[in-house]
Write a protein that holds these residues in place. Structure first.
Motif: not given
Length: 130
Positions: A33-38, A42-52, A93-99, A108-113
């Motif tokens: 599964a592949m995903g994007w986080f950002r 000053g904020k924690d890393r958060e989930f953006v999108a995932a594909i299984p 507000e989308d400004t971030a480092v994307y990982y 994908a849902q597992a990766m979202g968690g």
């Protein structure tokens, strides 16, 4: 043993678009599964999108954070070992480092968690100006 390399970040005005790419090494890309986080300053890393993972018994649904639904689209090209994040209607507000991240055999849902993430990319900066 998998390396992930992001590209495509940059500076864009609000309302604009960017397409991020993440190239993966190895011959088992389709089984992850592949995903994007950002992570914004000053904020924690958060989930953006995932594909299984492309495995028959893994569900085929994509998963997006509510904040990006309708604006971002995740896709993958297993022949190129690459996952993409098409970002449209960008907001400051989308400004971030994307990982980019990989999780073996996951939905994908597992990766979202943030479950079972095995590898992370180095990140690419996305800056959206007003």
């Amino acid at each position: 043993q998998v390396q992930l390399v992001e590209s495509g970040g940059g500076l864009v005005q609000a309302g604009g678009s960017l397409r991020l790419s993440c190239a993966a090494s190895g011959r088992t890309f389709s089984r992850y599964a592949m995903g994007w986080f950002r992570q914004a300053p000053g904020k924690d890393r958060e989930f953006v999108a995932a594909i299984p993972a492309t495995i028959p018994w893994i569900g085929g649904s994509l998963h997006y954070a509510d904040s990006v639904k309708g604006r971002f689209t995740i896709s993958r090209d297993n022949a190129k070992n690459t996952v993409y994040l098409q970002m449209d209607s960008l907001k400051p507000e989308d400004t971030a480092v994307y990982y980019c991240a990989a999780a073996f055999g996951r939905s994908a849902q597992a990766m979202g968690g943030m479950i079972g993430i095995d590898y992370w990319g180095q990140g690419t900066q996305v800056t959206v100006s007003s």
